[in-house]
Design a protein around this motif. Structure first.
Motif, PDB file in Angstrom:
ATOM      1  N   VAL A 169       0.830  -1.213   0.000  1.00 13.72           N
ATOM      2  CA  VAL A 169       0.000   0.000   0.000  1.00 13.72           C
ATOM      3  C   VAL A 169       0.856   1.250   0.000  1.00 13.72           C
ATOM      4  O   VAL A 169       0.476   2.278  -0.538  1.00 13.72           O
ATOM      5  CB  VAL A 169      -0.991   0.065   1.198  1.00 13.72           C
ATOM      6  CG1 VAL A 169      -2.001  -1.053   1.128  1.00 13.72           C
ATOM      7  CG2 VAL A 169      -0.264   0.060   2.523  1.00 13.72           C
ATOM      8  N   ASN A 210      -0.673   5.080  -6.056  1.00 17.33           N
ATOM      9  CA  ASN A 210      -2.132   5.105  -6.166  1.00 17.33           C
ATOM     10  C   ASN A 210      -2.539   5.670  -7.519  1.00 17.33           C
ATOM     11  O   ASN A 210      -1.933   6.606  -8.023  1.00 17.33           O
ATOM     12  CB  ASN A 210      -2.717   5.991  -5.063  1.00 17.33           C
ATOM     13  CG  ASN A 210      -2.844   5.224  -3.767  1.00 17.33           C
ATOM     14  OD1 ASN A 210      -2.632   4.001  -3.738  1.00 17.33           O
ATOM     15  ND2 ASN A 210      -3.168   5.923  -2.705  1.00 17.33           N
ATOM     16  N   THR A 221      -3.203   5.653   6.966  1.00 12.96           N
ATOM     17  CA  THR A 221      -3.557   4.253   6.779  1.00 12.96           C
ATOM     18  C   THR A 221      -2.302   3.415   6.596  1.00 12.96           C
ATOM     19  O   THR A 221      -2.156   2.350   7.220  1.00 12.96           O
ATOM     20  CB  THR A 221      -4.462   4.100   5.544  1.00 12.96           C
ATOM     21  OG1 THR A 221      -5.550   4.997   5.666  1.00 12.96           O
ATOM     22  CG2 THR A 221      -4.990   2.681   5.431  1.00 12.96           C
ATOM     23  N   ASN A 222      -1.395   3.921   5.754  1.00 15.41           N
ATOM     24  CA  ASN A 222      -0.160   3.176   5.507  1.00 15.41           C
ATOM     25  C   ASN A 222       0.633   3.000   6.796  1.00 15.41           C
ATOM     26  O   ASN A 222       1.146   1.915   7.087  1.00 15.41           O
ATOM     27  CB  ASN A 222       0.706   3.911   4.480  1.00 15.41           C
ATOM     28  CG  ASN A 222      -0.011   4.031   3.150  1.00 15.41           C
ATOM     29  OD1 ASN A 222      -1.036   3.372   2.939  1.00 15.41           O
ATOM     30  ND2 ASN A 222       0.504   4.872   2.265  1.00 15.41           N
ATOM     31  N   ASP A 249      -7.001  -3.278  -1.494  1.00  6.92           N
ATOM     32  CA  ASP A 249      -6.285  -2.034  -1.815  1.00  6.92           C
ATOM     33  C   ASP A 249      -5.817  -2.045  -3.274  1.00  6.92           C
ATOM     34  O   ASP A 249      -5.913  -1.029  -3.967  1.00  6.92           O
ATOM     35  CB  ASP A 249      -5.089  -1.882  -0.871  1.00  6.92           C
ATOM     36  CG  ASP A 249      -4.373  -0.558  -1.110  1.00  6.92           C
ATOM     37  OD1 ASP A 249      -4.980   0.495  -0.778  1.00  6.92           O
ATOM     38  OD2 ASP A 249      -3.246  -0.566  -1.640  1.00  6.92           O
ATOM     39  N   ALA A 281      -7.564   1.235  -4.763  1.00 10.46           N
ATOM     40  CA  ALA A 281      -6.659   2.396  -4.814  1.00 10.46           C
ATOM     41  C   ALA A 281      -5.608   2.258  -5.912  1.00 10.46           C
ATOM     42  O   ALA A 281      -5.295   3.229  -6.606  1.00 10.46           O
ATOM     43  CB  ALA A 281      -5.990   2.577  -3.457  1.00 10.46           C
ATOM     44  N   PRO A 310     -11.454   2.511  -1.192  1.00 12.24           N
ATOM     45  CA  PRO A 310     -10.204   1.900  -0.739  1.00 12.24           C
ATOM     46  C   PRO A 310     -10.131   1.885   0.797  1.00 12.24           C
ATOM     47  O   PRO A 310     -10.873   2.612   1.452  1.00 12.24           O
ATOM     48  CB  PRO A 310      -9.132   2.812  -1.324  1.00 12.24           C
ATOM     49  CG  PRO A 310      -9.806   4.124  -1.494  1.00 12.24           C
ATOM     50  CD  PRO A 310     -11.241   3.824  -1.801  1.00 12.24           C
ATOM     51  N   PRO A 311      -9.213   1.088   1.368  1.00  9.86           N
ATOM     52  CA  PRO A 311      -9.108   1.001   2.832  1.00  9.86           C
ATOM     53  C   PRO A 311      -8.923   2.364   3.477  1.00  9.86           C
ATOM     54  O   PRO A 311      -9.494   2.633   4.531  1.00  9.86           O
ATOM     55  CB  PRO A 311      -7.878   0.122   3.053  1.00  9.86           C
ATOM     56  CG  PRO A 311      -7.741  -0.672   1.808  1.00  9.86           C
ATOM     57  CD  PRO A 311      -8.272   0.168   0.699  1.00  9.86           C
ATOM     58  N   SER A 312      -8.163   3.249   2.831  1.00  8.75           N
ATOM     59  CA  SER A 312      -7.882   4.544   3.473  1.00  8.75           C
ATOM     60  C   SER A 312      -9.156   5.354   3.670  1.00  8.75           C
ATOM     61  O   SER A 312      -9.279   6.112   4.630  1.00  8.75           O
ATOM     62  CB  SER A 312      -6.886   5.326   2.622  1.00  8.75           C
ATOM     63  OG  SER A 312      -7.470   5.594   1.360  1.00  8.75           O
TER      64      SER A 312
END
Lengths: 268, 339
Positions: free
Chosen positions: B42, B47, B61-62, B107, B111, B123-125
């Motif tokens: 990620v 992205n 998030t990362n 992800d 993303a 996306p997860p973020s």
């Protein structure tokens, strides 16, 4: 009902050495089977002396357990009268306690709380906790107070049921094949214990069984009942003194008589 | 290593050597590697640019994923020598690996590659963004939902239990209640939503009524069947021991029926969840159901997923709580299902 409760309340202070006499007069009983009456008891006359040990012996399904339910007051007889200590039986009363074939312990209660049931139901538990411990000691279950019924063996469960009855100091103990489902060794041990308890406490005992040896080993008088509808077929008096010995030749002789009354002498 | 190998030396009793659990080490390491790979993918992969707005909370998030991987590494190290943690880690490791795969692929598909259509799949973020930015509103929704659910479930449970005991015990009452139960019970409470909203003074009270109704039906039926199926010999025993009617009801019938009542509560709780969410979507202007509806209306799909996850956690916890209560109350039962 109120009067009965008061009597029980008075009785508990006295030592439980006195049994009550039972008078069963002209009792007939029928079940309702899909609208038709099914006669199970036919004109039973039986007097039991105070403190006597009487066994009712008969083929299975003959109605002997029904007679016990009537004596316990769980059902009224269709005909006839049953009286304990001179008083007509109209309802169950803790002075006449039943030990059933199944221990019927409440699975959600510990052994201690099962034995305490009778005292709790009558509101006596708070003041008389010691009686529960005494009863458990009497049947040899001290140390199992906190166990749940599912953790007990068949013999221990039946002992707990016996303690649950004894804690009420009954004047009549009604035993409905209490040892019927136990293994033979446990059965022999508990027969001796029941005889001993009866001698110590002096309650009147009414035992239903289809085990000829058990009836003769325990009882002073064995009433042989016929097939359904049950009638009194014969009465065998066993005047052997207690403690009795299982190998006594007199027991063997009486056993022959009893089996003859039951129509089983040919197979013996 | 057998403990008997060192009996020769007295000193070894004072300070036993650290026992390293190889299996825990291997499983923990696998989970750590999986999450480290996710964190790397990620962070290091670029992205894909979507739209004009810069996505927020990407770095956080990362960083969070990297921190999680470090945490797993530490847990693995401790777990290898400390069995309580090791056992839990060993049991969780396969799931941790699968979750890492899930997050990594998620992800990648959103993303990184943009393969899934954008507003519908976030996306997860963006999920992190939802929780970081919108937590006051989410929290308030949770509280509103819980209040509504608690009130409705409580009323439903009490009335269901009382009705069940009453009709299980008394034939006369059963004569009157049974047809009502048979007629009204099977109607899904959600079908009564429109009607309730104009009969009740507020949508809040209407929702409480409907949740209570949805709980009431299974609790009543199962309490009733529990009371009706009590072994008659239990009553005989109590009666010969001098028990009165109230003792037979409260000390025999009800405790014997409780295992059935619990099944009713379980079913009632499930039904109450669905009525709660439907009521909040249709009329009650608060709660998780309303939040879901609102999120969908504004095409804020990340918020919708965020609320769904919260909802799953809360409802699952409530069922866990119910089972824990069962285990405390009904510990005397054997062979019961574990939640």
């Amino acid at each position: 009902m109120v009067a009965a409760t008061l009597t029980a309340a008075v009785d508990r202070s006295a030592p439980a050495s006195r049994g009550a006499d039972l008078a069963i007069a002209g009792v007939s009983h029928a079940f309702d089977l899909e609208g038709r009456p099914l006669p199970v008891l036919d004109d039973i006359d039986l007097n039991v002396r105070a403190g006597e040990f009487v066994a009712l012996l008969g083929p299975s399904g003959c109605g002997k357990s029904t007679l016990l339910r009537l004596v316990a007051g769980l059902e009224p007889p269709t005909q006839g009268r049953i009286a304990a200590a001179g008083e007509l039986i109209t309802a169950p009363d803790p002075s006449r306690v039943v030990v059933f074939q199944d221990p019927t312990l409440y699975p959600w209660r510990t052994v201690w709380r099962n034995v305490a049931l009778g005292l709790e139901a009558r509101g006596l538990l708070a003041t008389q906790k010691g009686r529960v411990d005494d009863a458990l000691r009497t049947v040899g279950l001290a140390g199992f107070e906190r166990a749940f019924p599912r953790q007990l063996s068949g013999g221990m469960a039946q002992r707990a049921a016996l303690a649950r009855a004894l804690v009420n100091d009954p004047s009549v103990l009604i035993l409905d094949e209490p040892l019927g489902k136990l293994d033979s060794l446990t059965r022999i041990a508990m027969q001796t214990e029941i005889a001993e308890l009866w001698r110590q406490r002096g309650f009147t005992t009414l035992l239903v069984t289809h085990d000829v040896e058990e009836a003769l080993f325990l009882a002073q008088r064995v009433i042989v009942l016929s097939e359904r509808p049950a009638r009194i077929k014969a009465e065998i008096v066993n005047d052997l003194p207690y403690p009795r010995h299982r190998g006594d030749p007199r027991l063997a002789e009486l056993r022959g008589q009893a089996l003859a009354h039951l129509g089983l002498d040919a197979s013996w | 290593m057998s403990p008997f190998e060192q009996t020769g030396s007295a000193a070894s009793f004072d300070r036993p050597p650290l026992q390293v659990d190889g299996a825990v080490l291997a499983r923990g390491a696998l989970a750590t590697v999986a999450w480290t790979a996710v964190a790397a993918s990620v962070t290091l992969l670029a992205n894909r640019k979507v739209g004009f707005a810069e996505p927020l909370y990407v770095d956080q998030t990362n960083l969070g994923l990297a921190a999680w991987a470090v945490l797993l590494a530490i847990a693995t190290t401790i777990g290898a020598v400390w069995p309580p943690l090791g056992a839990r880690l060993g049991r969780a490791a396969p799931w941790l690996v699968v979750l890492a795969l899930f997050v990594g692929i998620w992800d990648l598909l959103t993303a990184k590659l943009g393969l899934l259509p954008v507003p519908f799949f976030a996306p997860p973020s963006s999920l992190v963004e939802v929780y970081a930015e919108d937590w006051p509103r989410l929290g308030e929704s949770v509280l509103h939902s819980l209040r509504l659910l608690a009130l409705g479930f409580l009323f439903g449970t009490i009335s269901g239990f009382v009705t069940g005991v009453a009709i299980g015990w008394s034939r006369g009452l059963g004569y009157w209640v049974h047809p009502v139960l048979r007629f009204l019970g099977p109607i899904p409470s959600t079908a009564l939503l429109p009607m309730s909203f104009f009969f009740f003074p507020s949508s809040f009270s209407a929702a409480i009524f409907l949740i209570a109704l949805a709980t009431w039906f299974p609790v009543t039926v199962l309490t009733w069947s529990g009371v009706a199926s009590v072994d008659k010999a239990y009553y005989d025993v109590a009666r010969t021991l001098g028990a009165r009617r109230s003792f037979l009801i409260f000390k025999v019938a009800i405790p014997a029926a409780l295992p059935h009542v619990f099944v009713g509560l379980f079913m009632g709780l499930g039904a109450s969840f669905s009525v709660l969410v439907a009521a909040e979507m249709m009329g009650v202007k608060s709660g998780l159901g309303y939040y879901l509806q609102w999120a969908q209306g504004w095409a804020a799909y990340a918020n919708m997923y965020g609320a769904l996850i919260v909802m799953a956690l809360i409802f699952s916890s409530l069922i866990t709580l119910l089972f824990a209560a069962r285990d405390r109350l009904l510990g005397w039962q054997k062979d019961v299902v574990k939640w």
